[in-house]
Design a protein around this motif. Sequence first.
Motif, mmCIF file in Angstrom:
data_model
loop_
_atom_site.group_PDB
_atom_site.id
_atom_site.type_symbol
_atom_site.label_atom_id
_atom_site.label_comp_id
_atom_site.label_asym_id
_atom_site.label_seq_id
_atom_site.Cartn_x
_atom_site.Cartn_y
_atom_site.Cartn_z
ATOM 1 N N LEU A 42 90.197 29.936 44.746
ATOM 2 C CA LEU A 42 90.405 31.152 43.965
ATOM 3 C C LEU A 42 89.102 31.686 43.367
ATOM 4 O O LEU A 42 89.081 32.770 42.798
ATOM 5 C CB LEU A 42 91.404 30.873 42.832
ATOM 6 C CG LEU A 42 91.953 32.074 42.065
ATOM 7 C CD1 LEU A 42 92.781 32.980 42.978
ATOM 8 C CD2 LEU A 42 92.812 31.623 40.880
ATOM 9 N N TYR A 87 97.110 26.052 32.439
ATOM 10 C CA TYR A 87 98.107 26.910 33.079
ATOM 11 C C TYR A 87 98.588 26.286 34.386
ATOM 12 O O TYR A 87 97.787 25.742 35.155
ATOM 13 C CB TYR A 87 97.496 28.274 33.419
ATOM 14 C CG TYR A 87 97.016 29.066 32.243
ATOM 15 C CD1 TYR A 87 97.851 29.955 31.576
ATOM 16 C CD2 TYR A 87 95.694 28.951 31.798
ATOM 17 C CE1 TYR A 87 97.397 30.705 30.509
ATOM 18 C CE2 TYR A 87 95.234 29.697 30.725
ATOM 19 C CZ TYR A 87 96.089 30.570 30.078
ATOM 20 O OH TYR A 87 95.641 31.308 29.024
ATOM 21 N N LYS A 88 99.878 26.388 34.645
ATOM 22 C CA LYS A 88 100.452 26.058 35.938
ATOM 23 C C LYS A 88 101.423 27.158 36.323
ATOM 24 O O LYS A 88 102.279 27.555 35.516
ATOM 25 C CB LYS A 88 101.149 24.702 35.905
ATOM 26 C CG LYS A 88 100.183 23.526 35.752
ATOM 27 C CD LYS A 88 100.896 22.180 35.836
ATOM 28 C CE LYS A 88 99.896 21.036 35.700
ATOM 29 N NZ LYS A 88 100.563 19.701 35.752
ATOM 30 N N ASP A 89 101.247 27.675 37.512
ATOM 31 C CA ASP A 89 102.098 28.768 38.014
ATOM 32 C C ASP A 89 102.156 29.937 37.027
ATOM 33 O O ASP A 89 103.203 30.554 36.827
ATOM 34 C CB ASP A 89 103.506 28.251 38.317
ATOM 35 C CG ASP A 89 103.498 27.181 39.409
ATOM 36 O OD1 ASP A 89 102.689 27.301 40.344
ATOM 37 O OD2 ASP A 89 104.278 26.216 39.297
ATOM 38 N N GLY A 90 101.008 30.210 36.416
ATOM 39 C CA GLY A 90 100.899 31.342 35.506
ATOM 40 C C GLY A 90 101.447 31.116 34.114
ATOM 41 O O GLY A 90 101.389 32.012 33.271
ATOM 42 N N ARG A 91 101.958 29.919 33.844
ATOM 43 C CA ARG A 91 102.532 29.636 32.533
ATOM 44 C C ARG A 91 101.628 28.678 31.753
ATOM 45 O O ARG A 91 101.016 27.777 32.328
ATOM 46 C CB ARG A 91 103.921 29.014 32.677
ATOM 47 C CG ARG A 91 104.956 29.932 33.308
ATOM 48 C CD ARG A 91 106.309 29.239 33.448
ATOM 49 N NE ARG A 91 106.246 28.114 34.376
ATOM 50 C CZ ARG A 91 106.233 26.846 34.024
ATOM 51 N NH1 ARG A 91 106.270 26.494 32.729
ATOM 52 N NH2 ARG A 91 106.193 25.887 34.935
ATOM 53 N N SER A 152 94.058 38.023 44.828
ATOM 54 C CA SER A 152 95.344 37.639 44.251
ATOM 55 C C SER A 152 95.422 37.868 42.752
ATOM 56 O O SER A 152 96.456 37.567 42.143
ATOM 57 C CB SER A 152 95.605 36.161 44.542
ATOM 58 O OG SER A 152 94.577 35.351 43.978
ATOM 59 N N SER A 233 99.394 36.902 37.375
ATOM 60 C CA SER A 233 99.340 36.677 38.818
ATOM 61 C C SER A 233 100.005 35.380 39.244
ATOM 62 O O SER A 233 100.066 35.088 40.448
ATOM 63 C CB SER A 233 97.875 36.679 39.279
ATOM 64 O OG SER A 233 97.215 37.859 38.883
ATOM 65 N N GLY A 234 100.468 34.580 38.288
ATOM 66 C CA GLY A 234 101.144 33.339 38.640
ATOM 67 C C GLY A 234 100.240 32.321 39.301
ATOM 68 O O GLY A 234 100.670 31.590 40.204
ATOM 69 N N VAL A 235 98.979 32.244 38.860
ATOM 70 C CA VAL A 235 98.008 31.311 39.460
ATOM 71 C C VAL A 235 98.533 29.880 39.341
ATOM 72 O O VAL A 235 99.028 29.466 38.290
ATOM 73 C CB VAL A 235 96.646 31.466 38.768
ATOM 74 C CG1 VAL A 235 95.699 30.333 39.147
ATOM 75 C CG2 VAL A 235 96.041 32.818 39.129
ATOM 76 N N SER A 236 98.387 29.127 40.430
ATOM 77 C CA SER A 236 98.993 27.797 40.487
ATOM 78 C C SER A 236 98.426 26.831 39.459
ATOM 79 O O SER A 236 99.167 26.028 38.881
ATOM 80 C CB SER A 236 98.822 27.206 41.883
ATOM 81 O OG SER A 236 97.440 27.045 42.197
ATOM 82 N N PHE A 237 97.108 26.914 39.199
ATOM 83 C CA PHE A 237 96.493 26.004 38.230
ATOM 84 C C PHE A 237 95.211 26.625 37.711
ATOM 85 O O PHE A 237 94.417 27.170 38.487
ATOM 86 C CB PHE A 237 96.177 24.643 38.865
ATOM 87 C CG PHE A 237 95.565 23.670 37.891
ATOM 88 C CD1 PHE A 237 96.354 23.001 36.978
ATOM 89 C CD2 PHE A 237 94.199 23.443 37.870
ATOM 90 C CE1 PHE A 237 95.797 22.108 36.055
ATOM 91 C CE2 PHE A 237 93.627 22.563 36.968
ATOM 92 C CZ PHE A 237 94.435 21.893 36.062
#
Length: 259
Positions: A42, A87-91, A152, A233-237
């Motif tokens: 990323l 952050y995981k999955d944007g959270r 992304s 964007s809901g980035v995975s990590f």
Amino acid sequence: MDVAALTPAQARAHFREGLRAPTAGWCRGWTQANLLVVPHELAYDLLLFAQRNPVACPVLDVGDPGAVSTGLFGGDLRTDLPAYRVYKDGRVVADVDDVRDVWRDDLVAFLLGCSFTFEDALLRAEVPVRHIETGTNVPMYLTSIACRSAGSLSGPLVVSMRPIPASLVPAAVRVTSRYPALHGAPIHIGDPGELGITDLGVPDFGDPVEVRAGEIPVFWACGVTPQAAVMASGVSFAIGHLPGHMAITDARDDRFQVP
């Protein structure tokens, strides 16, 4: 403890030992930076996002994959900030004092300019900085302004706010415009509604501060913007600094000052 008189190495030692505190007013004369760490896959998107949104995301330094220090930051990026946000999955999944247990060899660290750095110059120009006066965190707000997307990554602009006496607004603009690598001049002065901010008393990050009679809210682009993009964007990590809890670098702030 006179936090303004500490060297970056002394401040980082306190954080490494577990002290958690917003860093506004710390290490007078030294550059503070936002941190965002993303997987190598990323990193190009983040670099492009920063290039397309340079006022909010001025890149000061980028680490090698897996590196825990950079040319500007001689400490350990996993332990030497006062607090981190994971952050995981944007959270947001954790606010922690140490990220050694989640650090990976494929992670790339970005250091982005921070407006805390020019606050010493504001104080020297006799422009008050309310959150330093009160010992709180600067208020930060999500706006209705969309950043330019990159790969992304997409998301809203984040701003920080400082209430400034009306007569001193020109001085605040003049002083901060000399630090373009640290967000530079304000992007908006006055009505927060024009940024889509409905209530200054309820910031999205940081702490509220009083706007007194005769003062005008003044807004600067904020380096939490790419963290907002991570969420949108809901980035995975990803790993960021806890907003307001910055990386204190080994660079002097006058390095980024222009005439």
